[in-house]
Design a protein around this motif. Structure first.
Motif, PDB file in Angstrom:
ATOM      1  N   ALA A  25       0.820  -1.218   0.000  1.00 13.23           N
ATOM      2  CA  ALA A  25       0.000   0.000   0.000  1.00 13.23           C
ATOM      3  C   ALA A  25       0.849   1.261   0.000  1.00 13.23           C
ATOM      4  CB  ALA A  25      -0.929   0.001   1.212  1.00 13.23           C
ATOM      5  N   SER A  26       2.091   1.189   0.479  1.00 15.31           N
ATOM      6  CA  SER A  26       2.925   2.387   0.530  1.00 15.31           C
ATOM      7  C   SER A  26       3.364   2.862  -0.849  1.00 15.31           C
ATOM      8  CB  SER A  26       4.155   2.111   1.402  1.00 15.31           C
ATOM      9  OG  SER A  26       4.940   1.074   0.846  1.00 15.31           O
ATOM     10  N   GLN A  27       3.108   2.080  -1.902  1.00 11.32           N
ATOM     11  CA  GLN A  27       3.426   2.551  -3.251  1.00 11.32           C
ATOM     12  C   GLN A  27       2.542   3.718  -3.668  1.00 11.32           C
ATOM     13  OE1 GLN A  27       4.084  -0.654  -6.208  1.00 11.32           O
ATOM     14  NE2 GLN A  27       3.773  -2.118  -4.532  1.00 11.32           N
ATOM     15  N   LEU A  28       1.337   3.812  -3.085  1.00 14.08           N
ATOM     16  CA  LEU A  28       0.407   4.904  -3.379  1.00 14.08           C
ATOM     17  C   LEU A  28       0.007   5.548  -2.057  1.00 14.08           C
ATOM     18  CD1 LEU A  28      -1.920   3.223  -6.056  1.00 14.08           C
ATOM     19  CD2 LEU A  28       0.015   4.760  -6.449  1.00 14.08           C
ATOM     20  N   PRO A  29       0.586   6.707  -1.699  1.00 11.84           N
ATOM     21  CA  PRO A  29       0.199   7.366  -0.443  1.00 11.84           C
ATOM     22  C   PRO A  29      -1.302   7.653  -0.407  1.00 11.84           C
ATOM     23  CG  PRO A  29       2.181   8.362  -1.345  1.00 11.84           C
ATOM     24  CD  PRO A  29       1.655   7.435  -2.402  1.00 11.84           C
ATOM     25  N   GLY A  30      -1.868   7.479   0.767  1.00 12.92           N
ATOM     26  CA  GLY A  30      -3.309   7.635   0.935  1.00 12.92           C
ATOM     27  C   GLY A  30      -4.061   6.332   0.824  1.00 12.92           C
ATOM     28  N   SER A  31      -3.344   5.201   0.706  1.00 20.19           N
ATOM     29  CA  SER A  31      -3.993   3.898   0.565  1.00 20.19           C
ATOM     30  C   SER A  31      -4.420   3.363   1.927  1.00 20.19           C
ATOM     31  CB  SER A  31      -3.052   2.906  -0.122  1.00 20.19           C
ATOM     32  OG  SER A  31      -2.679   3.372  -1.401  1.00 20.19           O
ATOM     33  N   LYS A  32      -5.199   2.266   1.894  1.00 20.59           N
ATOM     34  CA  LYS A  32      -5.753   1.666   3.104  1.00 20.59           C
ATOM     35  C   LYS A  32      -5.397   0.189   3.153  1.00 20.59           C
ATOM     36  CE  LYS A  32      -9.785   4.478   4.233  1.00 20.59           C
ATOM     37  NZ  LYS A  32      -9.456   4.579   5.661  1.00 20.59           N
ATOM     38  N   VAL A  33      -5.190  -0.304   4.370  1.00 19.41           N
ATOM     39  CA  VAL A  33      -5.003  -1.724   4.643  1.00 19.41           C
ATOM     40  C   VAL A  33      -6.055  -2.135   5.654  1.00 19.41           C
ATOM     41  CG1 VAL A  33      -3.474  -3.494   5.571  1.00 19.41           C
ATOM     42  CG2 VAL A  33      -2.539  -1.677   4.139  1.00 19.41           C
ATOM     43  N   LEU A  34      -6.877  -3.132   5.307  1.00 18.91           N
ATOM     44  CA  LEU A  34      -7.943  -3.635   6.169  1.00 18.91           C
ATOM     45  C   LEU A  34      -7.567  -5.036   6.608  1.00 18.91           C
ATOM     46  CD1 LEU A  34     -11.047  -2.469   4.076  1.00 18.91           C
ATOM     47  CD2 LEU A  34      -9.693  -1.174   5.732  1.00 18.91           C
ATOM     48  N   ILE A  35      -7.247  -5.201   7.896  1.00 19.94           N
ATOM     49  CA  ILE A  35      -6.845  -6.495   8.459  1.00 19.94           C
ATOM     50  C   ILE A  35      -8.041  -7.107   9.165  1.00 19.94           C
ATOM     51  CG2 ILE A  35      -5.292  -7.658  10.059  1.00 19.94           C
ATOM     52  CD1 ILE A  35      -3.274  -5.449   9.633  1.00 19.94           C
ATOM     53  N   CYS A  36      -8.342  -8.369   8.839  1.00 19.39           N
ATOM     54  CA  CYS A  36      -9.440  -9.102   9.466  1.00 19.39           C
ATOM     55  C   CYS A  36      -8.896 -10.428   9.983  1.00 19.39           C
ATOM     56  CB  CYS A  36     -10.578  -9.331   8.474  1.00 19.39           C
ATOM     57  SG  CYS A  36     -11.996 -10.209   9.190  1.00 19.39           S
ATOM     58  N   THR A  37      -9.029 -10.664  11.286  1.00 24.12           N
ATOM     59  CA  THR A  37      -8.511 -11.877  11.902  1.00 24.12           C
ATOM     60  C   THR A  37      -9.429 -12.314  13.028  1.00 24.12           C
ATOM     61  OG1 THR A  37      -6.568 -12.858  12.971  1.00 24.12           O
ATOM     62  CG2 THR A  37      -7.089 -10.577  13.521  1.00 24.12           C
ATOM     63  N   ASP A  38      -9.231 -13.563  13.473  1.00 20.10           N
ATOM     64  CA  ASP A  38     -10.035 -14.101  14.576  1.00 20.10           C
ATOM     65  C   ASP A  38      -9.173 -14.658  15.696  1.00 20.10           C
ATOM     66  OD1 ASP A  38      -9.059 -16.368  13.307  1.00 20.10           O
ATOM     67  OD2 ASP A  38     -10.845 -17.546  13.745  1.00 20.10           O
ATOM     68  N   GLY A  39      -7.873 -14.409  15.678  1.00 20.87           N
ATOM     69  CA  GLY A  39      -6.995 -14.956  16.718  1.00 20.87           C
ATOM     70  C   GLY A  39      -5.678 -14.215  16.783  1.00 20.87           C
ATOM     71  N   ARG A  40      -4.854 -14.637  17.731  1.00 23.14           N
ATOM     72  CA  ARG A  40      -3.568 -13.999  17.939  1.00 23.14           C
ATOM     73  C   ARG A  40      -2.551 -14.477  16.908  1.00 23.14           C
ATOM     74  NH1 ARG A  40      -2.411 -14.139  24.469  1.00 23.14           N
ATOM     75  NH2 ARG A  40      -4.489 -13.505  25.175  1.00 23.14           N
ATOM     76  N   ALA A  41      -1.616 -13.579  16.603  1.00 27.58           N
ATOM     77  CA  ALA A  41      -0.486 -13.969  15.759  1.00 27.58           C
ATOM     78  C   ALA A  41       0.386 -14.944  16.534  1.00 27.58           C
ATOM     79  CB  ALA A  41       0.308 -12.734  15.356  1.00 27.58           C
ATOM     80  N   ASN A  42       0.762 -16.056  15.891  1.00 24.79           N
ATOM     81  CA  ASN A  42       1.518 -17.095  16.586  1.00 24.79           C
ATOM     82  C   ASN A  42       2.742 -17.564  15.811  1.00 24.79           C
ATOM     83  OD1 ASN A  42       0.247 -18.527  14.564  1.00 24.79           O
ATOM     84  ND2 ASN A  42      -1.194 -19.564  15.939  1.00 24.79           N
ATOM     85  N   THR A  43       3.275 -16.708  14.935  1.00 28.89           N
ATOM     86  CA  THR A  43       4.553 -17.001  14.292  1.00 28.89           C
ATOM     87  C   THR A  43       5.636 -16.117  14.894  1.00 28.89           C
ATOM     88  OG1 THR A  43       4.027 -15.454  12.502  1.00 28.89           O
ATOM     89  CG2 THR A  43       3.488 -17.773  12.144  1.00 28.89           C
ATOM     90  N   ASP A  44       6.876 -16.313  14.455  1.00 29.22           N
ATOM     91  CA  ASP A  44       8.000 -15.660  15.114  1.00 29.22           C
ATOM     92  C   ASP A  44       7.917 -14.141  15.048  1.00 29.22           C
ATOM     93  OD1 ASP A  44       9.042 -18.084  15.792  1.00 29.22           O
ATOM     94  OD2 ASP A  44      10.320 -18.257  14.025  1.00 29.22           O
TER      95      ASP A  44
END
Length: 760
Positions: A439-458
């Motif tokens: 998204a940083s290639q175009l300033p003013g963009s949006k990132v929508l994160i949808c999850t149901d649990g905790r991050a469990n990788t390193d």
């Protein structure tokens, strides 16, 4: 730019009385023994002892009579009740180191021993006072002058050894004795003793006129409506960099041929000849407002407006959990992934119809991260050791080709969404890095994160932090740095979790906190409306920074400010973005006197930002405010909406960092000022606003309901928030007046004088 008060409030100067050398020390220590009386010559003791008359019934306390009270009162010996009462004895210095006589001695032996060290005081003949018992045969003590009143500045009560009874019963004070209490000497003694032992002198309200009493909170609050400042530029536009001070960066004059030889905001206000500053103010009471817009990059061409929306979707094994929903004719069981698929498909379909030029990308994650391609661009899969390298993940997102408009990629997106299958771990941290890099290639963009649990990788692990404190610290630093990186690249990140799950939004929500995004907890059947609300909240400007400059006699109020210059890195400006700041007078006494003598001060606000088409802008607003120490003038001109918004924002900012005690203290302090203003103005509209504000700020009064683990505070005053508490407090930290109340109590006099200032 709007102020909570029409004036700059300076607390009134309270003259503290000089401390007498006879007063107890500042560090109060309760004495264990009463002070000894002055020594008496031995010949006077024998003379007085020989001429002592027989004891007579003790009269009632009269004028200038002393009664011994407190913890050092000499109570009668229970073994000598049947013996005749002895005259009152007066201690001499010889008794200070002598042990008390044994109770086994007779009364005669005790008197003989006491005569060697005590002075027998004569008991004057007095008549009995009606109403008192005749059995009190103790001789009255010597008369003494009345005791001086207790100093009002003592913070702790001291033991009172004597109380002077007046000749006539005084009328009881409403603050000490109730109207139904008796005015007899015994009741007066009880009330005065209780008051001395239970009431602190500093707990009573300050005395004096209302206008000279200091306010309970800080009314010096400024509100900055960034949405209005960016959307409605002023009529005066200048090209190029303004001439500014090298020390503080203040813009003193908007003329290009001006050379700044002195700065109003850097000078030291020394009270040499009057209180006027050495250098003239930028504004005055006759011209109280200046507003200028600067185009910092006049030679740079405007860029084309492009919008990129990146859906970052969780497809881990927990997304296979199903729930029951009611449809038109029968109940249906659907998995969490099926709910997410339907919501994203509806968003793609809506964007293709309402905004076909928008660009949509899809990133999914489980135990690997997938960047879904479009047309001739193939999909990328990142797994294994590559998920631990943050720089590699950023470059992967930056190098991935930006998709064409959604009108061209709708079919590819629908096919990719339908083919999603749940399974595996939750590599949320690496997926967030990739999505933000894309998204940083175009300033003013949006990132929508949808999850149901905790991050469990390193990278960005939120599941193992309960077992290892080092992992907890590294995860906190990871999401904080990632949020700062996204804000610097003009990317807005919003986080959404599903109802009934635990995602550690207090850590994951830092991405939305730094970038101006939103934190949501949505039920599975309402995901589409939540996604649509995030998409419609478009970015107005990026790379925004706010600077507030004050005279050197003033300072910013807050944990991060100690001087007269405050800088806030806002990042992205969303619709209805509002920022509040507190300021006040420095603690030195001479600063208050100088400001009151000057009569007014100038404040300067600088808002630097980048528009959606890539142009760098600077807006400089300078305002003049009168100075007053009159509390009534301040209370009559307060804007409750501005005070309430500042109280909520500042308290929530402390609470999301775990500083719950400080957050409650800040909330209670400003709440007292708000209630004081509402009581002073006595308006039904203000009462309604206070009621609505109390309901909106309820989580700030009950913060421990939204913390994890034991609700008892630890010594470090830090408790992690639950997902519900994090979502509420992050929303309050970035709230606005519309989110508090639909009613506005803003007065025309509270706005700046220039007509254009009301739009700022």
């Amino acid at each position: 730019m709007e102020f909570a008060c029409k004036y700059v409030y300076v607390p009134p100067l309270i003259e503290k009385p000089r401390r007498s050398a006879l007063m107890p020390p500042v560090k109060k220590v309760r004495p264990r023994t009463p002070p000894p009386p002055p020594p008496v010559p031995l010949r006077d003791v024998r003379t007085t002892s020989a001429s002592t008359p027989s004891p007579s019934p003790s009269p009632s306390p009269s004028a200038n009579t002393l009664q011994v009270v407190g913890p050092f009162q000499d109570w009668p010996d229970p073994h000598a009740r049947s013996a005749p009462p002895s005259p009152r004895l007066k201690r001499t210095p010889a008794m200070s180191g002598r042990r008390l006589s044994s109770p086994s001695k007779s009364v005669e032996q005790q008197q003989q021993d006491d005569e060697e060290y005590c002075t027998i005081l004569p008991a004057p003949q007095t008549t009995l006072t009606p109403g008192l018992s005749p059995n009190n045969n103790r001789a009255p003590p010597l008369s003494a002058p009345p005791l001086p009143p207790r100093p009002a500045f003592l913070s702790l009560p001291f033991p009172e050894y004597t109380i002077v009874f007046p000749s006539e019963p005084p009328s009881p004070s409403p603050s000490l004795v109730s109207p139904s209490s008796s005015s007899s000497p015994s009741s007066l003694l009880s009330s005065n003793t209780d008051h001395a032992l239970t009431t602190r002198p500093d707990s009573s309200p300050p005395s004096g006129p209302v206008e000279k009493q200091p306010l309970l909170g800080n009314p010096n609050v400024i509100l900055i409506d960034l949405d209005t400042i960016v959307s409605r530029p002023s009529g005066r536009l200048m090209e190029g960099e303004p001439t500014a001070c090298d020390a503080c960066g203040s813009v003193l004059d908007t003329c290009y041929d001006n050379v700044v030889a002195s700065c109003y905001f850097c000078q030291s206000w020394v009270k040499s000849s009057g209180a006027d500053p050495t250098h003239p103010q930028p504004c005055s009471s006759s011209a109280p407002y200046q507003d200028t817009h600067f185009l910092l990059t006049p030679d740079q061409p405007a860029e084309a407006l492009h919008t990129l929306i990146v859906f970052c979707i969780d497809i881990s094994g927990s997304m296979s959990i199903s729930s029951r929903v009611e449809e038109t004719d029968r109940p249906v069981w659907k998995t969490r992934l099926e709910f997410v698929q339907e919501a994203v498909l509806q968003c793609v379909q809506s964007l293709s119809q309402t905004e076909p030029s928008a660009r949509v990308a899809l990133v999914t994650f489980n135990n690997e991260v997938t960047l879904h391609g479009h047309g001739e661009v193939a999909s990328w899969r990142i797994c294994g050791e590559e998920l631990k390298d943050a720089e590699f993940l950023k470059n992967a997102g930056l190098n991935f080709e930006v998709p064409p408009p959604v009108s061209e990629t709708k079919d590819y997106l629908q096919q990719a969404i339908y083919s999603l299958e749940e399974g595996g771990a939750t590599a949320l941290g690496p997926a967030a890095v990739v999505a933000i890099g894309m998204a940083s290639q175009l300033p003013g963009s949006k990132v929508l994160i949808c999850t149901d649990g905790r991050a469990n990788t390193d990278l960005g692990d939120l599941e193992a932090e309960d077992k290892d404190s080092c992992i907890s610290v590294s995860s906190t630093i990871f999401y904080r740095d990632l949020g700062e990186y996204a804000a610097n690249r003009g990317v807005t990140v919003s986080v959404m979790s599903l109802e009934g799950t635990d995602c550690r939004l207090d850590e994951l929500g830092r991405l939305a906190d730094f970038t101006g995004g939103e934190v949501f907890i949505s039920s599975p059947d309402k995901l589409y409306s939540a996604f649509q609300g995030m998409i419609e909240s478009r970015t107005k400007a990026t790379h925004c920074s706010v600077t507030l400059l004050l005279p050197t006699t003033m300072c910013l109020k807050g944990e991060r400010e100690t001087g007269n210059r405050a800088v806030r890195m806002v990042g992205n400006i969303m619709p209805h973005t509002e920022l509040t700041l507190q300021y006040g007078v420095r603690e030195q006494r001479e600063n208050s006197q100088i400001l009151l003598s000057a009569g007014g001060v100038s404040l300067q606000l600088q808002v630097k930002y980048r528009t959606r088409d890539g142009l760098s802008m600077l807006r400089v607003i300078t305002a003049y405010r009168d100075v007053t120490s009159n509390s009534c003038q301040v209370l009559s001109s307060l804007s409750l909406c501005v005070l309430q918004l500042n109280s909520i924002q500042s308290s929530a900012a402390l609470a999301v960092r775990g500083r719950l005690r400080d957050a409650q203290k800040e909330k209670e302090t400003q709440a007292q000022l708000i209630q004081q203003a509402a009581d002073y103005q006595q308006s039904s509209l203000y009462e309604l606003v206070c009621t609505e504000w109390t309901k909106a700020s309820d989580p700030l009064f009950n913060m421990y309901k939204y913390t994890r683990g034991n609700p008892v505070l630890t010594s470090v005053n830090s408790k992690p928030l639950t997902d519900k508490g994090a979502a509420l407090l992050f929303g309050m930290k970035h709230g606005n007046r519309m989110s508090i109340s639909r009613r506005s109590v803003a007065k025309p006099s509270l706005m700046t004088s220039d007509p254009g200032s009301q739009t700022a």
